[in-house]
Scaffold this active site. Structure first.
Site, mmCIF file in Angstrom:
data_model
loop_
_atom_site.group_PDB
_atom_site.id
_atom_site.type_symbol
_atom_site.label_atom_id
_atom_site.label_comp_id
_atom_site.label_asym_id
_atom_site.label_seq_id
_atom_site.Cartn_x
_atom_site.Cartn_y
_atom_site.Cartn_z
ATOM 1 N N HIS A 152 50.261 53.724 64.331
ATOM 2 C CA HIS A 152 51.284 54.718 63.989
ATOM 3 C C HIS A 152 50.901 56.086 64.569
ATOM 4 C CE1 HIS A 152 52.110 52.135 60.210
ATOM 5 N NE2 HIS A 152 53.215 52.109 60.929
ATOM 6 N N CYS A 160 48.324 56.279 54.233
ATOM 7 C CA CYS A 160 49.222 55.115 53.969
ATOM 8 C C CYS A 160 49.192 54.641 52.541
ATOM 9 C CB CYS A 160 48.926 53.910 54.838
ATOM 10 S SG CYS A 160 47.605 53.987 55.944
#
Ligand code: CIR
Length: 257
Positions: free
Chosen positions: A165, A252
């Site tokens: 990401h 996350c």
């Protein structure tokens, strides 16, 4: 360095016993489940010690990556955008998180064919960077971008060339400082901000987490810790070995509100 609105809450989800069946490219082997739970519990304790109310959700059977709650939503001051996660095995996580977020925010959704993972969305004050990655496509980025623009927030797409990401290689400390991997250092998109560039081998620590003036950083990166401490911020190191095995990092594991 404090944002206008400090976080008061975090939403987390405990890892399930199937966590080892989640997606990963790390090549570090399966996580030790009891150690993973310990590291997750320490993360929750740390957020609480910083004054956040932590809402702890139960594991979601059948969704081994669901404890990476950040990917299923993007929380803005006035609304929450529930994503359409890019990995097919993670799509169902959106419906699981929506009712939880609806307690605190109006919710809207990223709709197919748009895909977007929250791990690709970096907020730096009122400015957003949206990573175009294997998980977030242009349509998903544009859908979120239109929502942001409708709330007076600007956004810039950034191609994610390496890593899972965008936030695998960059994080923001408050409204003005970026910590980023060397591979992103020359990207003009990030030009207007104070930048702390990490050396090769330190990239994992680019996913550090700023919470209301303190910064959580993965243990095992003493030189990153020193760079952060030089900013005068309290730095808290957390063991992340088992989370890392599943390609996860500090951001996350929670949604901050
Ligand atoms: C995945 O591949 O989707 C998970 N195993 C890891 C997600 C990490 N999320 C994040 O960095 N925001």
């Amino acid at each position: 360095m404090m944002p206008a609105q400090p976080f008061t809450r975090a939403i987390v989800r405990r890892p399930g016993a199937d966590a080892g069946r989640g997606l990963t490219t790390a090549g570090l082997g399966p996580p030790d489940f009891s150690l993973l739970l310990e590291q997750h519990a320490a993360y929750i304790r740390t957020l609480r010690s910083l004054g956040l109310e932590v809402i702890v959700l139960d594991p979601a059977p059948g969704f081994p990556d669901a404890y990476f709650v950040e990917d299923a939503a993007v929380v803005l001051p006035e609304l929450a955008v529930v994503t359409n996660p890019g990995a097919p095995s993670r799509r169902g996580e959106a419906a699981l998180i929506e009712p939880v977020l609806a307690r605190y925010r109006r919710t809207v959704r990223v709709e197919p064919p748009g895909t977007l993972d929250g791990g690709d969305v970096l907020a730096v004050g009122n400015r957003f960077f949206i990573g175009l990655s294997a998980r977030t496509n242009a349509e998903g980025a544009e859908q979120l971008g239109r929502i942001l623009a409708g709330h007076g927030l600007s956004w810039t797409p950034v191609v994610v060339a390496g890593g899972l990401h965008l936030k695998s290689g960059i994080c923001a400390l408050g409204d003005d400082t970026l910590v980023l991997a060397e591979s992103l250092a020359d990207d003009r998109a990030f030009g207007g901000h104070r930048r702390i560039v990490l050396s090769p081998g330190e990239e994992y620590a680019a996913n550090s987490l700023w919470v209301n003036g303190s910064v959580l950083t993965p243990a095992g990166f003493p030189s990153v810790r020193a760079k952060l401490a030089r900013l005068g911020l309290p730095v808290i190191e957390l063991e992340m070995s088992e989370v890392r095995k599943m390609d996860g990092g500090l951001t996350c594991l929670s949604l901050r509100l």
